[in-house]
Motif scaffolding. Sequence first.
Motif, mmCIF file in Angstrom:
data_model
loop_
_atom_site.group_PDB
_atom_site.id
_atom_site.type_symbol
_atom_site.label_atom_id
_atom_site.label_comp_id
_atom_site.label_asym_id
_atom_site.label_seq_id
_atom_site.Cartn_x
_atom_site.Cartn_y
_atom_site.Cartn_z
ATOM 1 N N UNK A 209 80.674 5.074 185.290
ATOM 2 C CA UNK A 209 79.411 5.193 184.556
ATOM 3 C C UNK A 209 78.256 5.679 185.421
ATOM 4 N N UNK A 210 78.513 5.919 186.719
ATOM 5 C CA UNK A 210 77.436 6.363 187.594
ATOM 6 C C UNK A 210 76.912 7.727 187.150
ATOM 7 N N UNK A 211 75.611 7.871 187.090
ATOM 8 C CA UNK A 211 75.002 9.157 186.775
ATOM 9 C C UNK A 211 74.924 9.449 185.295
ATOM 10 N N UNK A 212 75.413 8.561 184.460
ATOM 11 C CA UNK A 212 75.355 8.818 183.016
ATOM 12 C C UNK A 212 74.021 8.332 182.448
ATOM 13 N N UNK A 213 73.455 9.138 181.618
ATOM 14 C CA UNK A 213 72.172 8.803 181.036
ATOM 15 C C UNK A 213 72.307 7.855 179.857
ATOM 16 N N UNK A 214 73.458 7.937 179.170
ATOM 17 C CA UNK A 214 73.605 7.133 177.964
ATOM 18 C C UNK A 214 75.076 6.866 177.741
ATOM 19 N N UNK A 215 75.417 5.612 177.383
ATOM 20 C CA UNK A 215 76.821 5.250 177.198
ATOM 21 C C UNK A 215 77.460 5.983 176.038
ATOM 22 N N UNK A 216 76.640 6.540 175.113
ATOM 23 C CA UNK A 216 77.206 7.280 173.985
ATOM 24 C C UNK A 216 77.649 8.689 174.367
ATOM 25 N N UNK A 217 77.236 9.154 175.512
ATOM 26 C CA UNK A 217 77.597 10.502 175.937
ATOM 27 C C UNK A 217 78.954 10.466 176.637
ATOM 28 N N UNK A 218 79.912 11.205 176.102
ATOM 29 C CA UNK A 218 81.246 11.277 176.682
ATOM 30 C C UNK A 218 81.374 12.592 177.453
ATOM 31 N N UNK A 219 81.639 12.448 178.728
ATOM 32 C CA UNK A 219 81.679 13.618 179.605
ATOM 33 C C UNK A 219 83.111 14.097 179.812
ATOM 34 N N UNK A 220 83.317 15.338 179.468
ATOM 35 C CA UNK A 220 84.612 16.013 179.668
ATOM 36 C C UNK A 220 84.449 16.938 180.872
ATOM 37 N N UNK A 221 85.453 16.968 181.723
ATOM 38 C CA UNK A 221 85.357 17.812 182.912
ATOM 39 C C UNK A 221 86.613 18.661 183.060
ATOM 40 N N UNK A 222 86.416 19.868 183.562
ATOM 41 C CA UNK A 222 87.549 20.695 183.977
ATOM 42 C C UNK A 222 87.183 21.316 185.314
ATOM 43 N N UNK A 223 88.131 21.362 186.223
ATOM 44 C CA UNK A 223 87.923 22.014 187.517
ATOM 45 C C UNK A 223 88.974 23.101 187.631
ATOM 46 N N UNK A 224 88.496 24.328 187.675
ATOM 47 C CA UNK A 224 89.471 25.419 187.710
ATOM 48 C C UNK A 224 88.781 26.722 188.065
ATOM 49 N N UNK A 225 89.591 27.660 188.498
ATOM 50 C CA UNK A 225 89.083 29.008 188.687
ATOM 51 C C UNK A 225 88.883 29.615 187.299
ATOM 52 N N UNK A 226 87.820 30.340 187.134
ATOM 53 C CA UNK A 226 87.485 30.866 185.812
ATOM 54 C C UNK A 226 88.224 32.179 185.580
ATOM 55 N N UNK A 227 89.493 32.015 185.202
ATOM 56 C CA UNK A 227 90.364 33.141 184.890
ATOM 57 C C UNK A 227 91.084 32.846 183.584
ATOM 58 N N UNK A 228 91.657 33.866 182.995
ATOM 59 C CA UNK A 228 92.254 33.761 181.658
ATOM 60 C C UNK A 228 93.333 32.693 181.596
ATOM 61 N N UNK A 229 94.184 32.612 182.611
ATOM 62 C CA UNK A 229 95.342 31.709 182.554
ATOM 63 C C UNK A 229 94.953 30.242 182.434
ATOM 64 N N UNK A 230 93.761 29.884 182.896
ATOM 65 C CA UNK A 230 93.364 28.478 182.888
ATOM 66 C C UNK A 230 92.769 28.017 181.560
ATOM 67 N N UNK A 231 92.627 28.917 180.612
ATOM 68 C CA UNK A 231 92.282 28.540 179.244
ATOM 69 C C UNK A 231 90.943 27.867 179.074
ATOM 70 N N UNK A 232 89.959 28.197 179.924
ATOM 71 C CA UNK A 232 88.634 27.585 179.782
ATOM 72 C C UNK A 232 87.993 27.987 178.457
ATOM 73 N N UNK A 233 88.282 29.181 177.984
ATOM 74 C CA UNK A 233 87.746 29.625 176.690
ATOM 75 C C UNK A 233 88.239 28.731 175.554
ATOM 76 N N UNK A 234 89.483 28.286 175.641
ATOM 77 C CA UNK A 234 90.038 27.391 174.613
ATOM 78 C C UNK A 234 89.280 26.069 174.608
ATOM 79 N N UNK A 235 88.985 25.558 175.804
ATOM 80 C CA UNK A 235 88.259 24.296 175.907
ATOM 81 C C UNK A 235 86.836 24.431 175.357
ATOM 82 N N UNK A 236 86.188 25.552 175.621
ATOM 83 C CA UNK A 236 84.832 25.770 175.093
ATOM 84 C C UNK A 236 84.860 25.807 173.561
#
Length: 798
Positions: A209-236
């Motif tokens: 919970x460190x750094x969160x402004x509000x408990x209702x906010x759910x933070x999703x994270x992805x760490x990846x190189x921004x290339x087609x194979x990693x499917x970041x567009x699908x996640x967006x």
Amino acid sequence: MKKPRVLIFSLAYFPLVGGAEIAVKEITDRLASPTSVSPDVTSGELGAPTHSGVGVDFDLVTLRFNKKHLPKEKIGNINVFRVDGNKLLFPINSFLLARKLHKEKQYKIVWSIMAAYAGFGVLFFKILNPKVKFLLTLQEGDSEKHILKRVGIFYPLWKYIFKKADYIQVISNYLADFAKKYGAKCPIEVVPNGVNLDKFKTPYFAKATQGKQNSNTKTIITTSRLVYKNGVDILIRSMAMLKAKSPDSKAIEDPRQGRDYKLIIVGDGPDRSKLEQLTKDLSVDDIVQFVGHVDPNEIPNYLYKADVFVRASRSEGLGNSFLEAMAAGLPVIGTSVGGIVDFLKDGETGFLVEPENIESLTNKIDWVLSNQDISKEVALNGKNLIFKNYSWDGISEKIGKIFKKNIVNIRLLLATGIYPPDIGGPATYAKLLVDELPKRGVSIDVVFYGDKGVSRSIPKGIRHIVFFFKCFFKAIKSDVVLVQDTISAGLPALLASRLARRRFLIRVPGDYVWEQSVQRFGVKDSIDDFQNKKYGFKVEFLRSIQKFVVSNADVVITPSNYFKDLVKTWVKDKNKVITIYNGIDIATSDKRQATRNSKTIVSVGRLVPWKGFDMVIEMMIDLPDWKLVIIGDGPEYNNLKSQISLLRPPSAQGYDVAQQGSEGQANYPSIKLGAGKLQDRVILTGAILREKVLEYLANSEVFVLNTSFESFSYQIVEAMAMGIPVVTTNIGNISEIVRDGIDGVLVEPNDKDGYINVIKKINNNFEFRNSLIKSAIERSKDFSIERTLNSLVLVLKR
């Protein structure tokens, strides 16, 4: 002792950082340790061998992408050499530099990081330096279609990389299949990338919970190189659906209403501008944050502030980002592609969705965030998996073993009288060496008698001459000749090795002359008495050849201390006779049955007089409610079959007849107890596949071997490993394997009453039976294949 040198080919290296570059540095930092010398084998005894910590010196050839990068520098434990030019010229330029370096440094191994640009450079080097071992590491994360498109017209040459590799290490089972598909014939080993666990010591849930402004906010994270194979567009696109799923989509601006979502994208790449535009087009730029490139050491700080890690990969060799997220204790969502499925088990260590399925991904994210108890449990399982199996220390140790296997670099010629599909201990042992020694840096060639070797249809004498010439021409290309037959293969192999001036080792699994004398010349004496008596011309002629061959060997290997003492009487130099116990695949223990009450006795072995199968068959008259399975073939088969058909219990009237199979044999295990003639309760299977042998063993209650001679018994150790009580004879080396009353029971040969009493005791005394089984399973581990092969490699290195 000079350290062996390894030359690495990698298109990119630090300060350019990716998963492959991190793996190389983590591994080389750990492997470039001081060398400890392996113990020499001088005592004639080989116990459990110690593994030498072979230190390695590393050089690396890479492309100089930036003129600011030094053409030569030391990074960690690697001397880095950079070549000018571009990607297309890298294979040629790296090869030319490697050839120059090799003249000075004499590399033992060239190591290609991936099969594209670096692989071509190594291929050219390997063609001109065939004695240098070629290790290929596959870390490819792109789709197969993309890889083939990139290879283009160089496809035939690219495939040749796989064929020329001596050993391939892959980071996932998916890439192992990929290598086989494109022509790899060498050993392939899966060793994944690891995680620097020191960065993940703080529990995730304590910092979530460190750094969160509000408990209702759910933070999703992805760490990846921004290339087609990693499917970041699908996640967006999935974030747009999640935003629309909120109770009041307008409430996004007011985090106190409903559930809010936030996506943090850590990483950079060529698709960044397109992805940023996509967030604007979908009106999710207010909940999607592009962080850009982050120092790898800072990534845990971002992971700790998130609620779930998501990566919608279209293809993946392994996925280090997944491993780091799991190490941080995050619930992880990924797609069922490539190497992800090696570690991400749906509902166990993470969550899987279909690739390219935005709706499936959206629903899974929502479900994971809504079911915190389950998600936390799965996340903890994932974290435990990473800490157990994916530390860089453990990964480096596995890679180090691969180096050791390839650095040995011994060429061995194995000459043997029999080889599969022939059956018998020597054939099994030969196949074991062929399968396993190349994994330990020993290339192996085989000469044998048989359909695919020197044909037995060739007249005697002539076929031995043919065998000699085959051995000679192969011995010239070898460092050591190992033979496991004292006469028919031993004599021609000895002469060939001496003519080729090669070291000659002989493995003596038994006294061939005694065996032949019992079978062909009417000798009745035991093997011990046989050593001190004189017989007719044929026996003594064979004995003189056997002693000549064994006496002229540089090293004599026996499978037991008992037999070592016997063989010492054949030679003047007693110190060259050593013991290496045979090894078996103790992995068969997974076929054990928890309980048995089948009243089935199994005996396995070659059907020869000294195995005493006739007494075991006769014993069955006094065990009317038991059945017996004898597995094996040999010259006594017909005699034993006749014995079974003629013997009949005293009260044999009115019993049922066993069901008959298509070949006239009873269909095991549906034999009906209490049958009249013994053939209704006793089966001679003949030669059968090992899997079928294991099936019989798994369904038996007792293993019996009534042998009068045994140099080493695979069958006894295998039965012990399977968890079957063993009753056998107190002769030869068997007491070295079975401790009487602890791992099994030893009786005198042909002591029918002794066998019967012990079998009944095992059947009636549950505590005694379980004690034998427990001890035998542990004892069988002393005769593992690993121990046997390591001992043999030590001898070959000497």
